[in-house]
Design a protein around this motif. Structure first.
Motif, PDB file in Angstrom:
ATOM      1  N   LEU A 110       9.367  -2.933 -19.767  1.00 45.33           N
ATOM      2  CA  LEU A 110       8.011  -3.412 -19.964  1.00 45.33           C
ATOM      3  C   LEU A 110       7.202  -3.328 -18.679  1.00 45.33           C
ATOM      4  N   ILE A 111       7.853  -3.607 -17.539  1.00 44.83           N
ATOM      5  CA  ILE A 111       7.169  -3.486 -16.249  1.00 44.83           C
ATOM      6  C   ILE A 111       6.762  -2.045 -16.003  1.00 44.83           C
ATOM      7  N   ASN A 112       7.655  -1.112 -16.353  1.00 42.87           N
ATOM      8  CA  ASN A 112       7.354   0.295 -16.157  1.00 42.87           C
ATOM      9  C   ASN A 112       6.212   0.742 -17.050  1.00 42.87           C
ATOM     10  N   THR A 113       6.169   0.177 -18.303  1.00 41.22           N
ATOM     11  CA  THR A 113       5.118   0.563 -19.225  1.00 41.22           C
ATOM     12  C   THR A 113       3.760   0.065 -18.767  1.00 41.22           C
ATOM     13  N   ASP A 114       3.737  -1.155 -18.200  1.00 42.90           N
ATOM     14  CA  ASP A 114       2.467  -1.743 -17.783  1.00 42.90           C
ATOM     15  C   ASP A 114       2.117  -1.420 -16.346  1.00 42.90           C
ATOM     16  N   ASN A 115       2.805  -0.441 -15.745  1.00 41.07           N
ATOM     17  CA  ASN A 115       2.574  -0.139 -14.334  1.00 41.07           C
ATOM     18  C   ASN A 115       1.159   0.346 -14.075  1.00 41.07           C
ATOM     19  N   LYS A 116       0.565   1.022 -15.080  1.00 41.23           N
ATOM     20  CA  LYS A 116      -0.780   1.561 -14.859  1.00 41.23           C
ATOM     21  C   LYS A 116      -1.829   0.455 -14.799  1.00 41.23           C
ATOM     22  N   TYR A 117      -1.461  -0.763 -15.297  1.00 39.51           N
ATOM     23  CA  TYR A 117      -2.394  -1.876 -15.227  1.00 39.51           C
ATOM     24  C   TYR A 117      -2.150  -2.773 -14.014  1.00 39.51           C
ATOM     25  N   SER A 118      -1.024  -2.581 -13.310  1.00 43.92           N
ATOM     26  CA  SER A 118      -0.673  -3.474 -12.221  1.00 43.92           C
ATOM     27  C   SER A 118      -1.661  -3.385 -11.061  1.00 43.92           C
ATOM     28  N   ASN A 119      -2.113  -2.161 -10.758  1.00 45.34           N
ATOM     29  CA  ASN A 119      -3.054  -1.995  -9.650  1.00 45.34           C
ATOM     30  C   ASN A 119      -4.361  -2.715  -9.934  1.00 45.34           C
ATOM     31  N   PHE A 120      -4.832  -2.598 -11.185  1.00 43.03           N
ATOM     32  CA  PHE A 120      -6.085  -3.260 -11.547  1.00 43.03           C
ATOM     33  C   PHE A 120      -5.948  -4.773 -11.486  1.00 43.03           C
ATOM     34  N   LEU A 121      -4.829  -5.295 -12.005  1.00 44.11           N
ATOM     35  CA  LEU A 121      -4.613  -6.730 -11.999  1.00 44.11           C
ATOM     36  C   LEU A 121      -4.494  -7.259 -10.576  1.00 44.11           C
ATOM     37  N   SER A 122      -3.766  -6.503  -9.714  1.00 43.02           N
ATOM     38  CA  SER A 122      -3.617  -6.937  -8.327  1.00 43.02           C
ATOM     39  C   SER A 122      -4.958  -6.932  -7.616  1.00 43.02           C
ATOM     40  N   LEU A 123      -5.772  -5.915  -7.888  1.00 43.03           N
ATOM     41  CA  LEU A 123      -7.099  -5.852  -7.273  1.00 43.03           C
ATOM     42  C   LEU A 123      -7.971  -7.003  -7.748  1.00 43.03           C
ATOM     43  N   LYS A 124      -7.872  -7.338  -9.023  1.00 42.96           N
ATOM     44  CA  LYS A 124      -8.672  -8.425  -9.572  1.00 42.96           C
ATOM     45  C   LYS A 124      -8.271  -9.765  -8.973  1.00 42.96           C
ATOM     46  N   GLU A 125      -6.952  -9.956  -8.772  1.00 41.45           N
ATOM     47  CA  GLU A 125      -6.474 -11.214  -8.220  1.00 41.45           C
ATOM     48  C   GLU A 125      -6.834 -11.371  -6.748  1.00 41.45           C
ATOM     49  N   ASN A 126      -6.933 -10.266  -6.015  1.00 38.69           N
ATOM     50  CA  ASN A 126      -7.160 -10.324  -4.571  1.00 38.69           C
ATOM     51  C   ASN A 126      -8.574  -9.942  -4.174  1.00 38.69           C
ATOM     52  N   ILE A 127      -9.482  -9.871  -5.135  1.00 36.50           N
ATOM     53  CA  ILE A 127     -10.831  -9.405  -4.819  1.00 36.50           C
ATOM     54  C   ILE A 127     -11.532 -10.351  -3.847  1.00 36.50           C
ATOM     55  N   PHE A 181      -5.070  -0.003  -0.100  1.00 34.85           N
ATOM     56  CA  PHE A 181      -4.785  -1.259  -0.791  1.00 34.85           C
ATOM     57  C   PHE A 181      -5.022  -1.143  -2.288  1.00 34.85           C
ATOM     58  N   ILE A 182      -5.923  -0.267  -2.693  1.00 33.38           N
ATOM     59  CA  ILE A 182      -6.295  -0.165  -4.102  1.00 33.38           C
ATOM     60  C   ILE A 182      -5.463   0.861  -4.854  1.00 33.38           C
ATOM     61  N   ILE A 183      -5.096   1.952  -4.205  1.00 34.67           N
ATOM     62  CA  ILE A 183      -4.597   3.115  -4.916  1.00 34.67           C
ATOM     63  C   ILE A 183      -3.271   2.867  -5.622  1.00 34.67           C
ATOM     64  N   SER A 184      -2.314   2.193  -5.007  1.00 35.47           N
ATOM     65  CA  SER A 184      -1.006   1.986  -5.625  1.00 35.47           C
ATOM     66  C   SER A 184      -0.267   0.861  -4.918  1.00 35.47           C
ATOM     67  N   GLU A 185       0.839   0.446  -5.512  1.00 40.02           N
ATOM     68  CA  GLU A 185       1.647  -0.620  -4.922  1.00 40.02           C
ATOM     69  C   GLU A 185       2.269  -0.210  -3.584  1.00 40.02           C
ATOM     70  N   PRO A 186       2.887   0.991  -3.457  1.00 40.97           N
ATOM     71  CA  PRO A 186       3.460   1.376  -2.152  1.00 40.97           C
ATOM     72  C   PRO A 186       2.409   1.456  -1.044  1.00 40.97           C
ATOM     73  N   THR A 187       1.248   2.026  -1.344  1.00 42.69           N
ATOM     74  CA  THR A 187       0.210   2.122  -0.314  1.00 42.69           C
ATOM     75  C   THR A 187      -0.362   0.750   0.016  1.00 42.69           C
ATOM     76  N   ARG A 188      -0.370  -0.147  -0.965  1.00 46.90           N
ATOM     77  CA  ARG A 188      -0.835  -1.505  -0.702  1.00 46.90           C
ATOM     78  C   ARG A 188       0.090  -2.206   0.289  1.00 46.90           C
ATOM     79  N   ARG A 189       1.381  -2.046   0.088  1.00 50.06           N
ATOM     80  CA  ARG A 189       2.339  -2.652   1.008  1.00 50.06           C
ATOM     81  C   ARG A 189       2.226  -2.045   2.412  1.00 50.06           C
TER      82      ARG A 189
END
Length: 457
Positions: free
Chosen positions: A145-162, A197-205
């Protein structure tokens, strides 16, 4: 992981070598052609809970071949799929391939292994038989399920940290526009970090990891707010005399410093070589820290980066305690203090003349404070790579860092930007920061903060 054993008398050693690979082949072929997997309702193929394992054994003649064959070919007993394309996401798993379609139906291709059970059969007083072990993975649904929703993770992380992004951006530009002074370099750094920070999880880290070096940049740009010559008196003649006494050489009956000797005896090859070495005083240490980040551990990276930051803090403090003029200042202006002296490329002017590039001329013309010769941070940075070179586990790389450090030290003296005293002070600065960081990181509170930060990157 749970194991189910099926003993089948039809699977002798000879036929098992043929049918098991064939069954696996047809199973994968059916999957690729579009056959939908449905589990049969036969007791031999009934799904079992993951919390325990069931071992079912059949003696010769007690079951038909359809029981085992239905297990092996269960993925083929289904109607044909429609021709329209559906989105399927794949996730590698140690025991097979997990698939998911738009209806969130999960299909798992079992990993089937044949084992020889002669020893077990002897203990059970049975005849030689072969068995098939079917490994059923556990708890893969959450990962799927995490793998399926991976395309939404960047948006959610950006929304939480805006809000944090807006606050950090405001403070960043407030500092550089109204306090430290902003340039195109600062804007490019901000854009790179924001996109990362926005593009993906690895680049954010990674963006969070390089904030340590951004802190160094903030401190360095803040030095001109309170010039060091306004805090302490400038050391010009006394440093020159100490250098001549400790490391001076005699030529034609005249005592001179090594800087003065190289001014009269420079070699074109050394002009180019030292220029190349000096240009890499920061890139190579930072590149090595990113190597530790990517291929070793986040803690190794943090140890290196925080030692680098602490080295600069120690060096900046010494700048204000002992403001000192570089060797080229004495050549041009003598021992008189001149507050309006601009930066000078000194011996690296020969590099610009030979290569036709105005690298050092442009670089040192922007240097606002020339009275920061002690300690030489040019000598400190490469030494940090030597102190942490063993983390790479590569002897050749460690030796390369040693040679690189010695080259930088020679280049600093050859170019007349630093005395030998400055170079040794820079080396001691790096060693002091290294030991100090080791001591500080042992404090439980600081260690917990480091561990928490390592989880973010």
């Amino acid at each position: 992981m749970s194991n189910m054993r099926y003993y089948n008398p039809l699977y002798t050693r000879k036929w098992t070598k043929i049918f098991v690979p064939m069954s696996t082949f047809f199973t994968q072929l059916g999957t690729q052609l579009g056959f939908q997997t449905n589990t049969t309702k036969d007791d031999s193929t009934a799904s079992l809970p993951n919390e325990y394992s069931t071992k079912s054994s059949y003696v010769n003649g007690s079951s038909s071949s359809s029981s085992s064959l239905s297990t092996l070919f269960s993925t083929l007993t289904s109607p044909f799929r429609p021709r329209y394309k559906t989105f399927i996401s794949y996730k590698k798993h140690p025991n097979g391939i997990i698939k998911q379609d738009n209806n969130h139906l999960i299909y798992h291709q079992l990993d089937i292994h044949r084992i020889n059970d002669e020893n077990n059969n002897e203990k059970n007083n049975n005849t030689n038989q072969n068995s098939i072990t079917i490994n059923i993975p556990t708890n893969y649904s959450n990962d799927l399920l995490i793998n399926t929703d991976n395309k939404y993770s960047n948006f959610l992380s950006l929304k939480e940290n805006i809000l944090w992004i807006i606050l950090a951006s405001f403070l960043y530009f407030l500092w550089f526009i109204f306090i430290a002074g902003i340039s195109i370099v600062h804007i490019l750094i901000y854009l790179i970090l924001l996109v990362s920070f926005i593009i993906s999880e690895p680049t954010r880290r990674l963006a969070l990891a390089v904030l340590i070096y951004l802190t160094y940049l903030l401190l360095y740009d803040a030095l001109h707010l309170i010039p060091n010559y306004t805090v302490s008196s400038i050391h010009i003649e006394d440093i020159y005399l100490i250098e001549k006494k400790l490391f001076g050489i005699v030529k034609n009956g005249h005592m001179m410093t090594l800087n003065e000797y190289f001014q009269e005896n420079h070699i074109p090859f050394l002009d180019v070589f030292t220029g190349i070495c000096y240009l890499n005083w920061i890139p190579i240490p930072i590149a090595y820290s990113l190597y530790l980040y990517r291929y070793k551990s986040k803690r190794d990276y943090m140890d290196f980066a925080f030692t680098f930051l602490l080295t600069n803090i120690v060096g900046f403090v010494i700048y204000y305690i002992v403001p000192a003029a570089p060797p080229w200042y004495v050549e041009l202006y003598g021992f008189e203090f001149n507050i309006k002296v601009p930066g000078n490329p000194a011996g690296f002017i020969h590099f610009d003349q030979i290569t036709g590039l105005k690298v050092f001329s442009s670089m040192y013309s922007k240097n606002a404070n020339v009275f920061a010769a002690i300690p030489s941070l040019h000598a400190a940075y490469p030494l940090i790579t030597v102190l942490y070179g063993s983390l790479s586990k590569k002897l050749w790389l460690h030796i390369t860092f040693v040679l690189f450090t010695l080259s930088i030290w020679f280049s600093a003296v050859y170019s007349r930007h630093h005395y030998v005293i400055d170079v040794l002070a820079g080396g001691m600065c790096a060693i002091t920061a290294y030991i100090l960081y080791r001591l500080l990181s042992r404090i439980p509170t600081i260690n917990r903060l480091i561990v928490a930060y390592s989880k973010l990157i």
